[in-house]
Design a protein around this motif. Structure first.
Motif, PDB file in Angstrom:
ATOM      1  N   ARG A  69       0.840  -1.204   0.000  1.00 55.66           N
ATOM      2  CA  ARG A  69       0.000   0.000   0.000  1.00 55.66           C
ATOM      3  C   ARG A  69       0.874   1.254   0.000  1.00 55.66           C
ATOM      4  NH1 ARG A  69      -5.060   2.625   1.321  1.00 55.66           N
ATOM      5  NH2 ARG A  69      -4.477   4.794   0.912  1.00 55.66           N
ATOM      6  N   SER A  70       1.953   1.229   0.768  1.00 55.94           N
ATOM      7  CA  SER A  70       2.858   2.374   0.815  1.00 55.94           C
ATOM      8  C   SER A  70       3.500   2.615  -0.547  1.00 55.94           C
ATOM      9  CB  SER A  70       3.927   2.141   1.887  1.00 55.94           C
ATOM     10  OG  SER A  70       4.844   3.209   1.920  1.00 55.94           O
ATOM     11  N   GLU A  71       3.865   1.538  -1.227  1.00 59.51           N
ATOM     12  CA  GLU A  71       4.446   1.671  -2.566  1.00 59.51           C
ATOM     13  C   GLU A  71       3.414   2.227  -3.542  1.00 59.51           C
ATOM     14  OE1 GLU A  71       6.214  -1.965  -3.805  1.00 59.51           O
ATOM     15  OE2 GLU A  71       7.597  -2.070  -2.101  1.00 59.51           O
ATOM     16  N   ALA A  77       1.440   9.387  -5.820  1.00 60.34           N
ATOM     17  CA  ALA A  77       1.916  10.751  -5.553  1.00 60.34           C
ATOM     18  C   ALA A  77       2.830  11.255  -6.672  1.00 60.34           C
ATOM     19  CB  ALA A  77       2.648  10.788  -4.215  1.00 60.34           C
ATOM     20  N   ALA A  78       3.539  10.337  -7.322  1.00 58.56           N
ATOM     21  CA  ALA A  78       4.440  10.709  -8.413  1.00 58.56           C
ATOM     22  C   ALA A  78       3.732  10.753  -9.764  1.00 58.56           C
ATOM     23  CB  ALA A  78       5.604   9.718  -8.468  1.00 58.56           C
ATOM     24  N   GLY A  79       2.436  10.506  -9.774  1.00 59.70           N
ATOM     25  CA  GLY A  79       1.671  10.594 -11.008  1.00 59.70           C
ATOM     26  C   GLY A  79       1.661   9.337 -11.851  1.00 59.70           C
ATOM     27  N   HIS A  80       2.084   8.209 -11.273  1.00 61.97           N
ATOM     28  CA  HIS A  80       2.129   6.951 -12.023  1.00 61.97           C
ATOM     29  C   HIS A  80       0.845   6.161 -11.757  1.00 61.97           C
ATOM     30  CE1 HIS A  80       6.216   8.037 -12.836  1.00 61.97           C
ATOM     31  NE2 HIS A  80       6.572   7.935 -11.564  1.00 61.97           N
ATOM     32  N   ARG A  81      -0.213   6.548 -12.435  1.00 60.37           N
ATOM     33  CA  ARG A  81      -1.549   6.029 -12.133  1.00 60.37           C
ATOM     34  C   ARG A  81      -1.659   4.513 -12.283  1.00 60.37           C
ATOM     35  NH1 ARG A  81      -5.283   5.677 -16.417  1.00 60.37           N
ATOM     36  NH2 ARG A  81      -7.230   4.705 -15.746  1.00 60.37           N
ATOM     37  N   ILE A  82      -1.178   3.964 -13.373  1.00 58.10           N
ATOM     38  CA  ILE A  82      -1.339   2.536 -13.611  1.00 58.10           C
ATOM     39  C   ILE A  82      -0.510   1.713 -12.630  1.00 58.10           C
ATOM     40  CG2 ILE A  82      -1.029   0.673 -15.279  1.00 58.10           C
ATOM     41  CD1 ILE A  82      -3.407   2.511 -15.821  1.00 58.10           C
ATOM     42  N   SER A  83       0.725   2.118 -12.380  1.00 58.26           N
ATOM     43  CA  SER A  83       1.539   1.423 -11.378  1.00 58.26           C
ATOM     44  C   SER A  83       0.856   1.449 -10.024  1.00 58.26           C
ATOM     45  CB  SER A  83       2.926   2.062 -11.278  1.00 58.26           C
ATOM     46  OG  SER A  83       3.654   1.883 -12.470  1.00 58.26           O
ATOM     47  N   ALA A  84       0.299   2.598  -9.681  1.00 61.72           N
ATOM     48  CA  ALA A  84      -0.402   2.725  -8.403  1.00 61.72           C
ATOM     49  C   ALA A  84      -1.597   1.785  -8.349  1.00 61.72           C
ATOM     50  CB  ALA A  84      -0.853   4.160  -8.191  1.00 61.72           C
TER      51      ALA A  84
END
Length: 411
Positions: A69-71, A77-84
């Motif tokens: 979840r932290s990752e 927060a860095a704008g990496h929607r799909i990775s998130a």
């Protein structure tokens, strides 16, 4: 972890001697097919988990879920929607394992806070996933049910599409429904509707609303809301149910006739058979004779002799909203598809039937024989890597077969 066999034979000889824990690992590995888990994360986690010790099992999955979840938060927060999105989904999976493990702890005070962590991770996946989504509020008696409407990311606005409505099983989390049916449906251009029904997840943990056998009272208002959504073709509605929903699907179809096709994964005719299977003959005789006081007393004695049995009882009985052993067994006996109910079903049903089905063996064929010539049974085997209840490690094959069938039925 020292097993009495070579690790590469784990599919046939087991990941753990404990059947429940072994089955949990099989389910987790099957989730890798849909991005809801990662094999390396699973194997490195169980490598340090020995048999027994429920607290350790809970702590370890909770720690993993929180780390992922932290990752996910960092990617977001860095704008990496799909990775998130995919990290949120994996976090939801592992946090759900911790929720399930609460029954093995001395206290259940962790259940609600950890469940809310799991659900929050799921909601973050819905917000970031590669699809269009909005929440549903489904009227149900004097309350509402939460739901999620997912549509293909690049679907043409205003175009009508087939829609798959998913009924969860007795204890699965909503993120598991992504893996069992939602992802496959979206990839094929379907809309998908997921929801918590009575006795399931938030309706149980947050609202204490129990199961009910007459699921048409649930599915009818759900269907009404589904048909109000943009892009839903009313002539191409399909229903899918996993695990105990293999009972709720045919029960619903007997009274709710707006579905063009359905999948029962697997077929279930009598839910109570899995409860009665391990009940000693003396206790079964007391149950059948209606000796409630004697039955409850003897069951209580048995529970004191086995912590594991008591844990399993608490987990299985909680959604029924009953107060005693006898009352619970009598409640579960209501979950049956009788010939009279089956005669009302007019919807074609695909019924899965896995080899080594451990909860409702033989019931897929029985449901098919009851529900007429519009049903089809599809077998899954150990040789295909698709044995055990709901084919936990054969979900890719399950997806292939059931959607090939649905595509043809809804064409």
């Amino acid at each position: 972890m020292h097993l009495p066999h070579a690790p590469h034979t784990a599919y046939t000889t087991g990941f753990y001697p404990d059947e429940g824990r072994d089955f949990s690992v099989r389910i987790l590995l099957g989730l890798c097919n849909s991005g809801a888990a990662d094999a390396g994360e699973i194997f490195t986690t169980i490598a340090n988990l020995k048999d027994g010790h429920g607290q350790e099992w809970f702590d370890t999955w909770l720690t993993l879920g929180r780390r992922i979840r932290s990752e996910a938060d960092a990617s977001s927060a860095a704008g990496h929607r799909i990775s998130a999105a995919w990290a949120y989904l994996r976090a939801a999976t592992y946090l759900s394992q911790a929720v399930d493990a609460v029954d093995g702890l001395e206290s259940d005070e962790q259940r609600l806070p950890v469940f809310h962590e799991h659900r929050d991770a799921w909601e973050k996946f819905v917000d970031n996933g590669p699809f269009r989504a909005h929440r549903l509020t489904i009227p149900y008696e004097d309350t509402t049910l939460p739901g999620w409407f997912l549509a293909p990311e690049h679907a043409t606005a205003g175009a009508l599409r087939p829609t798959l409505v998913v009924i969860n099983g007795s204890d699965g989390c909503v993120s598991d429904q992504w893996s069992s049916a939602a992802r496959g449906a979206l990839l094929r251009g379907y809309n998908v509707v997921l929801y918590d029904g009575p006795g399931q997840q938030s309706m149980l943990f947050d609202h204490d609303v129990p199961f009910r056998p007459d699921w048409e009272a649930v599915q009818t208002p759900v269907t009404a809301v589904v048909l109000q959504q943009e892009g839903v073709d009313p002539d191409r509605l399909a229903l899918y149910g996993i695990s105990q929903a293999g009972y709720w699907v045919p029960r619903s179809l007997a009274y709710e006739h707006r579905y063009a096709a359905a999948v029962a994964d697997p077929g279930v005719v009598d839910v109570s058979s899995s409860w009665l299977e391990h009940l000693p003959k003396s206790l079964r005789a007391e149950l059948e004779a209606g000796e409630q006081e004697k039955f409850d007393r003897n069951m209580a004695i048995g529970m004191k002799m086995s912590k594991d049995t008591k844990q399993q009882w608490d987990w299985r009985s909680r959604p029924y909203g009953t107060s005693g052993f006898y009352e619970t067994y009598k409640a579960v006996e209501q979950y049956r598809i009788t010939p009279e109910i089956a005669a009302l079903i007019g919807t074609p049903i695909l019924i899965t039937s896995p080899e080594q089905e451990q909860f409702w063996p033989g019931q897929a064929d029985k449901l098919a024989s009851l529900s007429g010539d519009k049903t089809e049974v599809v077998e899954f085997t150990a040789a295909e890597g698709a044995s055990w209840h709901c084919q936990p490690m054969g979900r890719g094959l399950t997806e292939q077969r059931m959607f090939d069938w649905l595509d043809e039925m809804l064409a």
